[in-house]
Design a protein around this motif. Structure first.
Motif, PDB file in Angstrom:
ATOM      1  N   GLN A  33     -17.722  -1.323  69.956  1.00  0.00           N
ATOM      2  CA  GLN A  33     -16.696  -0.477  69.990  1.00  0.00           C
ATOM      3  C   GLN A  33     -15.442  -1.070  69.928  1.00  0.00           C
ATOM      4  N   GLU A  34     -15.105  -2.377  70.415  1.00  0.00           N
ATOM      5  CA  GLU A  34     -13.879  -2.958  70.263  1.00  0.00           C
ATOM      6  C   GLU A  34     -13.628  -3.263  68.712  1.00  0.00           C
ATOM      7  N   LYS A  35     -14.551  -3.688  68.094  1.00  0.00           N
ATOM      8  CA  LYS A  35     -14.339  -3.855  66.638  1.00  0.00           C
ATOM      9  C   LYS A  35     -13.843  -2.643  65.784  1.00  0.00           C
ATOM     10  N   ALA A  36     -14.567  -1.374  66.149  1.00  0.00           N
ATOM     11  CA  ALA A  36     -14.360  -0.331  65.474  1.00  0.00           C
ATOM     12  C   ALA A  36     -12.822   0.177  65.734  1.00  0.00           C
ATOM     13  N   GLN A  37     -12.412  -0.189  67.275  1.00  0.00           N
ATOM     14  CA  GLN A  37     -10.964   0.238  67.571  1.00  0.00           C
ATOM     15  C   GLN A  37      -9.983  -0.477  66.795  1.00  0.00           C
ATOM     16  N   ILE A  64     -11.173   9.989  69.565  1.00  0.00           N
ATOM     17  CA  ILE A  64     -11.366   9.573  70.882  1.00  0.00           C
ATOM     18  C   ILE A  64     -11.159   8.094  70.955  1.00  0.00           C
ATOM     19  N   LEU A  65     -11.710   7.319  70.180  1.00  0.00           N
ATOM     20  CA  LEU A  65     -11.242   5.641  70.176  1.00  0.00           C
ATOM     21  C   LEU A  65     -10.154   5.245  70.140  1.00  0.00           C
ATOM     22  N   SER A  66      -9.149   6.201  69.372  1.00  0.00           N
ATOM     23  CA  SER A  66      -7.882   5.778  69.220  1.00  0.00           C
ATOM     24  C   SER A  66      -6.975   5.641  70.378  1.00  0.00           C
ATOM     25  N   ASN A  67      -7.715   6.529  71.518  1.00  0.00           N
ATOM     26  CA  ASN A  67      -6.965   6.615  72.624  1.00  0.00           C
ATOM     27  C   ASN A  67      -7.613   5.888  73.979  1.00  0.00           C
ATOM     28  N   TYR A  68      -8.823   5.869  73.747  1.00  0.00           N
ATOM     29  CA  TYR A  68      -9.669   5.791  74.987  1.00  0.00           C
ATOM     30  C   TYR A  68     -10.800   4.604  74.933  1.00  0.00           C
ATOM     31  N   LYS A  69     -11.079   3.933  76.060  1.00  0.00           N
ATOM     32  CA  LYS A  69     -12.370   3.023  75.845  1.00  0.00           C
ATOM     33  C   LYS A  69     -13.342   4.056  76.821  1.00  0.00           C
ATOM     34  N   ILE A  70     -14.683   3.800  76.114  1.00  0.00           N
ATOM     35  CA  ILE A  70     -15.561   4.686  76.533  1.00  0.00           C
ATOM     36  C   ILE A  70     -16.608   3.851  77.238  1.00  0.00           C
ATOM     37  N   ARG A  71     -17.136   4.612  78.360  1.00  0.00           N
ATOM     38  CA  ARG A  71     -18.512   3.705  79.149  1.00  0.00           C
ATOM     39  C   ARG A  71     -19.425   5.085  79.677  1.00  0.00           C
ATOM     40  N   LEU A  72     -20.694   4.432  79.597  1.00  0.00           N
ATOM     41  CA  LEU A  72     -21.457   5.434  80.042  1.00  0.00           C
ATOM     42  C   LEU A  72     -21.482   5.755  81.559  1.00  0.00           C
ATOM     43  N   SER A  73     -21.332   6.999  82.092  1.00  0.00           N
ATOM     44  CA  SER A  73     -21.314   7.223  83.532  1.00  0.00           C
ATOM     45  C   SER A  73     -22.644   6.666  84.131  1.00  0.00           C
ATOM     46  N   PRO A  74     -22.653   6.399  85.393  1.00  0.00           N
ATOM     47  CA  PRO A  74     -23.800   5.533  85.714  1.00  0.00           C
ATOM     48  C   PRO A  74     -24.713   6.879  86.363  1.00  0.00           C
TER      49      PRO A  74
END
Length: 514
Positions: A347-351, A475-485
């Motif tokens: 994800q970080e590499k893509a961002q 989405i990735l240009s403005n946010y980090k994303i994580r799966l909800s528990p």
């Protein structure tokens, strides 16, 4: 006397039906093809239809059967009383889709065009008619046309930004959000229709599209009739299209066509191409296959065949493009976000790539998106692990013998189980691992089938990748994303859905990037 005669007739008919069903179930045994033992009348589907624990999506059922015969290039399968051939060897698949395409030109779905005119879609067309219409529809997806479509796509991106800024940042259901996004993008960039479902999620245009690919009991019965009894299906006029959707979208499309014509409006989109074809009234194609050129004596011109361009045929193409890809486009973006949530380093590499290209091109432009090569690998790897349909169908229109001697006869189906191929370690080392870098090298022919391959490859492949990339970038240009528990993992798929859809929504938590 009459009662006895009637009883004899009934017993004779039942005996014939049982003899016929038993004979069908010997098909693959007679041809020496490894297969799972079928149950009379139900084939290899009984266990799944009446599963005690949980039913499987058909793509998983195919993959499980393939795994029972790991060394076999082809496997016999019984779809109720129809013998189908599962083909999982990449070289054999390449022959079906490309090298020996002349034997497998059509998908083989039974349609009644007279009763269901909107079933006359490019996907269902056969032979030279299919070739003629595909040739005429292809120009809409050239690089130049994609670039012009991108402008409308970017307008929808503003609406997506606004929704994300206003919405909650915890337990976000991206399937619902990206369905609205896909509907708005396709409606605007391809048809010039301002749907605005991101602003109004409950509008009918979007709500109908959302439910098109989940089938109830009667939908399942329809599909059984279409595959098992194709002649009866044609006679009855059974259609795989949802009639409510057909009625609604037909009205929308007709109004769009009429408005464009009456107001002399021209745009670089799909509607304009269809209107241009409408003016010509027919499509001409040479009645000659290039593979037969060696038979020509001199330079005698080939005969021409003409195919009428009716409003119904044009409506069928518009309807197919408008509704058939919505769910697949939305889910592909959701699965990409799911994999990126599990792999923060990817994800970080893509961002980083996204930020770099935005800076170099002064924004999220068409060129910036095109230059995001690592992101494209992420999309392709997502589609390898999570192919929408899960299988490709072809009907044999000319008897064929595979390299191992297996015979497939005219009128019989071959099924290419996409999931079994995409998860084969011989073609994709560590197949369960999400590795975008595997696309640094070309794929072995016949081993990557998300969009099909050969002459029948998906006509909108590049448009689909562009749209998926754009949604992810927004989405990735403005946010980090994580799966909800709160997610229920591992993912389980709806068994009655045409495409691989999670039974429970995948929920994400967002963190804004400063």
């Amino acid at each position: 006397m009459i009662t006895s005669a009637l009883l004899i007739v009934v017993i004779s008919l039942l005996a014939y039906v049982f003899y016929w069903a038993r004979d069908v179930n010997q098909t693959w045994k007679r041809r020496g093809v490894k297969h799972k033992k079928p149950v009379m009348f139900f084939g290899n589907l009984l266990e799944n239809l009446f599963a005690k624990q949980e039913q499987k999506h058909i793509s998983i059922l195919y993959a499980d059967i393939c795994n029972e015969f790991p060394d076999e290039p082809v496997i016999g399968f019984y779809n109720f009383t129809n013998p189908w051939l599962l083909v999982k060897d990449a070289e054999y698949i390449e022959k079906i889709l490309i090298k020996d395409f002349v034997h497998f030109t059509d998908h083989g779905f039974a349609i009644n065009e007279e009763k269901n005119p909107l079933d006359a879609q490019l996907f269902n067309m056969v032979g030279k008619r299919w070739r003629a219409f595909r040739y005429k529809l292809s120009p809409i997806f050239t690089s130049g046309k994609l670039k012009s479509m991108y402008e409308a796509m970017s307008d929808v991106g503003v609406d997506l930004d606004n929704v994300l800024q206003k919405s909650y940042k915890k337990e976000l259901d991206f399937k619902e959000l990206m369905t609205h996004f896909a509907v708005d993008v396709v409606g605007s960039s391809v048809f010039g229709i301002e749907v605005k479902s991101l602003q109004n999620p409950n509008n009918k245009f979007c709500s109908l599209a959302t439910d098109l690919f989940t089938f109830g009991f009667f939908d399942t019965i329809k599909f059984i009739i279409m595959f098992v009894f194709p002649k009866l299906s044609i006679k009855l006029g059974v259609s795989f299209n949802n009639q409510n959707a057909v009625n609604y979208y037909s009205k929308v499309l007709k109004e769009t066509f009429k408005y464009r014509e009456e107001n002399k409006i021209e745009r670089n989109d799909f509607v304009q191409l269809l209107l241009t074809l409408k003016e010509k009234k027919k499509i001409d194609i040479q009645n000659w296959d290039p593979s037969d050129d060696y038979l020509k004596d001199g330079e005698a011109p080939a005969e021409l065949e003409s195919y009428e361009i009716t409003e119904d045929v044009l409506m069928a193409q518009a309807y197919a493009f408008l509704v058939n890809g919505i769910d697949a486009l939305a889910l592909s973006q959701v699965y990409a976000l799911y994999e990126l949530s599990l792999k923060p380093d990817i994800q970080e590499k893509a961002q980083n790539e996204i930020r770099e290209q935005i800076k170099l091109n002064n924004g999220i432009t068409f060129t910036a998106l095109k230059n995001m090569t690592y992101l494209e690998k992420i999309v392709k790897e997502t589609l390898r692990l999570h192919p929408a349909g899960g299988q490709l169908f072809r009907i044999c229109n000319k008897d064929y013998v595979f390299p191992n001697g297996t015979v497939i006869k005219e009128g019989e189906f071959v099924v290419i189980p996409m999931c079994a191929v995409h998860l084969n370690p011989n073609y994709h080392p560590e197949p369960d691992v999400f590795k975008p870098e595997r696309f640094d090298m070309p794929m072995k022919p016949g081993s990557y089938l998300t969009f099909g391959d050969g002459p029948r490859v998906c006509i909108a492949m590049r448009y689909a990748i562009l749209l998926i990339k754009y949604g992810i970038v927004k989405i990735l240009s403005n946010y980090k994303i994580r799966l909800s528990p709160k997610n229920k993992l591992p993912i389980k798929f709806k068994p009655n859905a045409a495409i691989r859809t999670p039974e429970s929504p995948l929920l994400f938590d967002l963190e804004a990037i400063n």
